[in-house]
Design a protein around this motif. Structure first.
Motif, PDB file in Angstrom:
ATOM      1  N   VAL B  31       0.839  -1.200   0.000  1.00 49.31           N
ATOM      2  CA  VAL B  31       0.000   0.000   0.000  1.00 49.31           C
ATOM      3  C   VAL B  31       0.872   1.248   0.000  1.00 49.31           C
ATOM      4  O   VAL B  31       0.643   2.184  -0.771  1.00 49.31           O
ATOM      5  CB  VAL B  31      -0.957  -0.005   1.220  1.00 49.31           C
ATOM      6  CG1 VAL B  31      -1.615   1.355   1.408  1.00 49.31           C
ATOM      7  CG2 VAL B  31      -2.027  -1.069   1.033  1.00 49.31           C
ATOM      8  N   PHE B  32       1.909   1.243   0.840  1.00 51.77           N
ATOM      9  CA  PHE B  32       2.773   2.423   0.848  1.00 51.77           C
ATOM     10  C   PHE B  32       3.545   2.536  -0.465  1.00 51.77           C
ATOM     11  O   PHE B  32       3.662   3.618  -1.050  1.00 51.77           O
ATOM     12  CB  PHE B  32       3.755   2.403   2.021  1.00 51.77           C
ATOM     13  CG  PHE B  32       4.632   3.620   1.998  1.00 51.77           C
ATOM     14  CD1 PHE B  32       4.168   4.823   2.497  1.00 51.77           C
ATOM     15  CD2 PHE B  32       5.884   3.586   1.406  1.00 51.77           C
ATOM     16  CE1 PHE B  32       4.943   5.974   2.413  1.00 51.77           C
ATOM     17  CE2 PHE B  32       6.663   4.726   1.324  1.00 51.77           C
ATOM     18  CZ  PHE B  32       6.194   5.920   1.842  1.00 51.77           C
ATOM     19  N   GLY B  33       4.079   1.403  -0.928  1.00 52.76           N
ATOM     20  CA  GLY B  33       4.918   1.417  -2.129  1.00 52.76           C
ATOM     21  C   GLY B  33       4.174   1.946  -3.334  1.00 52.76           C
ATOM     22  O   GLY B  33       4.681   2.795  -4.068  1.00 52.76           O
ATOM     23  N   VAL B  34       2.963   1.453  -3.563  1.00 46.33           N
ATOM     24  CA  VAL B  34       2.232   1.821  -4.772  1.00 46.33           C
ATOM     25  C   VAL B  34       1.489   3.146  -4.587  1.00 46.33           C
ATOM     26  O   VAL B  34       1.506   4.004  -5.459  1.00 46.33           O
ATOM     27  CB  VAL B  34       1.233   0.704  -5.167  1.00 46.33           C
ATOM     28  CG1 VAL B  34       0.401   1.128  -6.374  1.00 46.33           C
ATOM     29  CG2 VAL B  34       1.991  -0.580  -5.477  1.00 46.33           C
ATOM     30  N   MET B  35       0.833   3.311  -3.413  1.00 45.60           N
ATOM     31  CA  MET B  35      -0.054   4.467  -3.238  1.00 45.60           C
ATOM     32  C   MET B  35       0.570   5.612  -2.454  1.00 45.60           C
ATOM     33  O   MET B  35       0.015   6.708  -2.413  1.00 45.60           O
ATOM     34  CB  MET B  35      -1.317   4.030  -2.487  1.00 45.60           C
ATOM     35  CG  MET B  35      -2.065   2.903  -3.159  1.00 45.60           C
ATOM     36  SD  MET B  35      -3.336   2.201  -2.085  1.00 45.60           S
ATOM     37  CE  MET B  35      -4.491   3.549  -1.978  1.00 45.60           C
ATOM     38  N   ARG B  36       1.698   5.339  -1.821  1.00 40.92           N
ATOM     39  CA  ARG B  36       2.331   6.334  -0.927  1.00 40.92           C
ATOM     40  C   ARG B  36       1.381   6.718   0.209  1.00 40.92           C
ATOM     41  O   ARG B  36       1.359   7.883   0.635  1.00 40.92           O
ATOM     42  CB  ARG B  36       2.771   7.586  -1.695  1.00 40.92           C
ATOM     43  CG  ARG B  36       3.802   7.305  -2.760  1.00 40.92           C
ATOM     44  CD  ARG B  36       5.178   7.110  -2.193  1.00 40.92           C
ATOM     45  NE  ARG B  36       5.895   6.057  -2.909  1.00 40.92           N
ATOM     46  CZ  ARG B  36       7.092   5.602  -2.607  1.00 40.92           C
ATOM     47  NH1 ARG B  36       7.734   6.074  -1.570  1.00 40.92           N
ATOM     48  NH2 ARG B  36       7.662   4.652  -3.282  1.00 40.92           N
ATOM     49  N   TYR B 194      -5.288   1.743  -7.422  1.00 38.33           N
ATOM     50  CA  TYR B 194      -5.173   2.065  -5.995  1.00 38.33           C
ATOM     51  C   TYR B 194      -6.189   1.276  -5.166  1.00 38.33           C
ATOM     52  O   TYR B 194      -5.869   0.749  -4.104  1.00 38.33           O
ATOM     53  CB  TYR B 194      -5.360   3.569  -5.771  1.00 38.33           C
ATOM     54  CG  TYR B 194      -4.129   4.398  -6.069  1.00 38.33           C
ATOM     55  CD1 TYR B 194      -2.979   3.811  -6.577  1.00 38.33           C
ATOM     56  CD2 TYR B 194      -4.114   5.760  -5.841  1.00 38.33           C
ATOM     57  CE1 TYR B 194      -1.855   4.572  -6.845  1.00 38.33           C
ATOM     58  CE2 TYR B 194      -2.981   6.531  -6.105  1.00 38.33           C
ATOM     59  CZ  TYR B 194      -1.862   5.924  -6.615  1.00 38.33           C
ATOM     60  OH  TYR B 194      -0.756   6.671  -6.873  1.00 38.33           O
ATOM     61  N   ALA B 195      -7.432   1.232  -5.661  1.00 44.42           N
ATOM     62  CA  ALA B 195      -8.470   0.489  -4.923  1.00 44.42           C
ATOM     63  C   ALA B 195      -8.075  -0.984  -4.820  1.00 44.42           C
ATOM     64  O   ALA B 195      -8.227  -1.609  -3.758  1.00 44.42           O
ATOM     65  CB  ALA B 195      -9.821   0.649  -5.619  1.00 44.42           C
ATOM     66  N   ALA B 196      -7.545  -1.529  -5.912  1.00 45.32           N
ATOM     67  CA  ALA B 196      -7.161  -2.947  -5.911  1.00 45.32           C
ATOM     68  C   ALA B 196      -5.998  -3.196  -4.953  1.00 45.32           C
ATOM     69  O   ALA B 196      -5.986  -4.198  -4.211  1.00 45.32           O
ATOM     70  CB  ALA B 196      -6.785  -3.384  -7.324  1.00 45.32           C
ATOM     71  N   VAL B 197      -5.021  -2.278  -4.955  1.00 44.94           N
ATOM     72  CA  VAL B 197      -3.856  -2.465  -4.082  1.00 44.94           C
ATOM     73  C   VAL B 197      -4.255  -2.329  -2.612  1.00 44.94           C
ATOM     74  O   VAL B 197      -3.804  -3.103  -1.757  1.00 44.94           O
ATOM     75  CB  VAL B 197      -2.744  -1.443  -4.442  1.00 44.94           C
ATOM     76  CG1 VAL B 197      -1.664  -1.406  -3.375  1.00 44.94           C
ATOM     77  CG2 VAL B 197      -2.135  -1.795  -5.780  1.00 44.94           C
ATOM     78  N   PHE B 198      -5.135  -1.369  -2.328  1.00 49.67           N
ATOM     79  CA  PHE B 198      -5.582  -1.188  -0.944  1.00 49.67           C
ATOM     80  C   PHE B 198      -6.344  -2.442  -0.484  1.00 49.67           C
ATOM     81  O   PHE B 198      -6.167  -2.900   0.656  1.00 49.67           O
ATOM     82  CB  PHE B 198      -6.472   0.054  -0.845  1.00 49.67           C
ATOM     83  CG  PHE B 198      -6.496   0.676   0.525  1.00 49.67           C
ATOM     84  CD1 PHE B 198      -5.339   1.135   1.123  1.00 49.67           C
ATOM     85  CD2 PHE B 198      -7.687   0.786   1.230  1.00 49.67           C
ATOM     86  CE1 PHE B 198      -5.356   1.704   2.396  1.00 49.67           C
ATOM     87  CE2 PHE B 198      -7.722   1.349   2.499  1.00 49.67           C
ATOM     88  CZ  PHE B 198      -6.546   1.804   3.079  1.00 49.67           C
ATOM     89  N   ALA B 199      -7.150  -2.990  -1.401  1.00 44.24           N
ATOM     90  CA  ALA B 199      -7.889  -4.219  -1.070  1.00 44.24           C
ATOM     91  C   ALA B 199      -6.926  -5.390  -0.890  1.00 44.24           C
ATOM     92  O   ALA B 199      -7.081  -6.197   0.036  1.00 44.24           O
ATOM     93  CB  ALA B 199      -8.895  -4.518  -2.175  1.00 44.24           C
TER      94      ALA B 199
END
Lengths: 231, 292
Positions: B31-36, B194-199
């Protein structure tokens, strides 16, 4: 044909583009020249949906592009080579090309065509793109955009900081694309490069196209270069 | 018990902890890596996974293994769904501003905690392990389930690694991580990524919770420790670095196991926190992070 009509755009409260109009026709190269801060890059970013137009219209073959989310614009066939290349540096050459192909679901046939334009990239497919030379990075940036099989190609100062042999290669590639019917908008500061490729030259000043000249009998001594670019 | 077998037991306990911690921390790191986004609610996604696992196993008819298998599927999907919804309703509206999202995820963590307290209650409740197998070593017997947890965590982490490095979805996530503006210029729907990565991140925390809940009981405040340890692991490994996260999880998990067995769990946490402080002072980007 890509048409920009009376575009107003900017960042927050700062208006950069003012009533800007421009046309890019298939098989023609429209060069955009102007001083730093004139609005050239903002114009390209507005076409790409990265900056939202506050007024005016952007159409591709009468299909409106303004107001679309930024990720929808390239799917209509707009390829973009941004200033500074902006490659995905940690990804390999092959992966950067794969990203380009995915945009419009293009296949290995497109990939092979693009790599035939830049044979040096074929030798470096497994190499991380950040480790390429400046010229090779520019080749990759153009190759990645060509993977969309674009109807319109936008290039933001592609020859910046490159050695003459690389500039020649890029010029030849753009002339090849021109012959295949791609409409090109080229933001460029080098007068010799512009004169060797352009069909029209649009001079941007203070956020609007101040003057457009057909590239017939123009020379570096043409006064508009001095007036609008300061060269 | 002699020192050797005692050390072996400590290492085995540490490995179980490292496995679960790696799963949880990889979610946070992704989550941090992709979305910061620094997701302070990550521990509560872990807690939700455990609590939902209790509901699923409690109400699912049939043997414990059936309920547990159902929990392994249902919990990450439900928690991932909640995370995707949180992303769309809250984080996206904040335009993923780093500071605003920290405050927002703190708020989310309280909402999830209070929701769990309301609907699940304040009691810690056990979840039955899917099987009861004891492996008899020459020196002591050891839970076969704990070994299964380690194996399951390795399989899931391998799947995440394959997803990130060998699939088109992984390529899209990595491109978005590297430059979201350019990603959009190549047709990548960054909001959806982002939604997919957070999920995915929340789902990994939920899976970790389902695996651990037969060992630790489900409780509405159980998200604190995994959150703290995940941050420790991610900071030591390097924010956004999956390789660093895995290595740091192994180091922290094993050292926590050994120090907890030989000394005390409190000392283990103190030393881990001290290690984080050292890393922040001498190598702020973490062991495998990229210097900005």
């Amino acid at each position: 044909m890509l048409e920009l009509k009376a575009i107003n755009a900017g960042y927050g409260n700062v208006q950069v583009l003012r009533n800007l109009s421009l046309t890019a026709k298939p098989g023609q190269v429209t060069c955009v020249m102007g001083r730093n801060g004139a609005g050239k890059t903002t114009m390209l970013r507005t076409i790409m949906g990265q900056v939202q137009a506050q007024a005016g219209s952007i159409t591709l073959n009468n299909t409106p592009l303004h107001g679309l989310p930024a990720h929808e614009v390239p799917r209509h066939g707009i390829g973009y080579v941004p200033q500074g290349r902006r490659l995905f540096g940690e990804l390999t050459v092959a992966q950067n090309i794969e990203i380009g192909l995915m945009t419009r679901h293009k296949t290995a046939k497109t990939r092979d065509y693009v790599l035939s334009l830049f044979p040096r990239l074929r030798e470096r497919l497994a190499q991380r793109s950040s480790t390429l030379s400046g010229g090779e990075q520019q080749m990759l940036a153009i190759a990645r955009a060509l993977c969309l099989e674009p109807a319109v190609l936008l290039l933001d100062e592609p020859t910046e900081g490159l050695q003459p042999s690389m500039i020649t290669l890029i010029r030849e590639t753009l002339l090849t694309l021109k012959a295949t019917g791609v409409a090109t908008i080229l933001v460029e500061q080098r007068v010799d490069a512009v004169l060797s490729m352009a069909n029209q030259i649009a001079f941007v000043s203070n956020g609007t196209v101040a003057e457009t000249l057909e590239n017939t009998n123009l020379t570096p001594a043409t006064p508009q270069f001095q007036t609008y670019v300061g060269i | 018990m002699d020192f050797g077998p005692f050390l072996l037991l400590a290492l085995m306990e540490g490995t179980v902890m490292a496995a679960v911690l790696a799963l949880t921390a990889v979610g946070l790191s992704l989550v941090f890596g992709v979305m910061r986004v620094v997701n302070v609610a990550h521990g509560e996604f872990f807690m939700l996974g455990a609590v939902i696992a209790w509901f699923v196993t409690h109400y699912m008819p049939g043997p414990p293994a059936v309920g547990f298998a159902a929990a392994l599927v249902i919990c990450p999907l439900l928690v991932g769904g909640v995370a995707a919804l949180s992303d769309t309703l809250i984080l996206k509206r904040l335009n993923y501003d780093p500071e605003a999202t920290i405050v927002a995820t703190i708020g989310l963590s309280y909402i999830f905690q209070q929701a769990a307290l309301t609907f699940y209650g304040p009691d810690a409740r056990p979840v039955e392990a899917p099987f009861d197998l004891r492996i008899q070593l020459p020196w002591f017997g050891y839970s076969g389930y704990k070994i299964a947890v380690v194996v399951a965590a390795i399989v899931i982490l391998l799947a995440v690694w394959l997803l990130m490095t060998r699939t088109r979805a992984g390529l899209i996530m990595r491109a978005t991580q590297l430059d979201r503006t350019t990603a959009r210029a190549f047709g990548i729907n960054v909001d959806r990524v982002y939604a997919a990565v957070f999920a995915l991140g929340a789902g990994l925390a939920a899976v970790a919770a389902v695996l651990i809940v037969p060992i630790q009981q489900a409780h509405y405040l159980m998200g604190h420790d995994p959150l703290l340890l995940s941050f420790i692991v991610v900071i030591i490994g390097g924010l956004g670095s999956l390789r660093g996260t895995l290595l740091a999880a192994l180091v922290i998990g094993l050292s926590d196991g050994v120090i907890s067995v030989f000394f005390s769990p409190t000392l283990a946490k103190i030393l881990a926190t001290l290690l984080v402080a050292m890393v922040l002072v001498f190598r702020p980007q973490g062991l495998f992070g990229v210097k900005q």
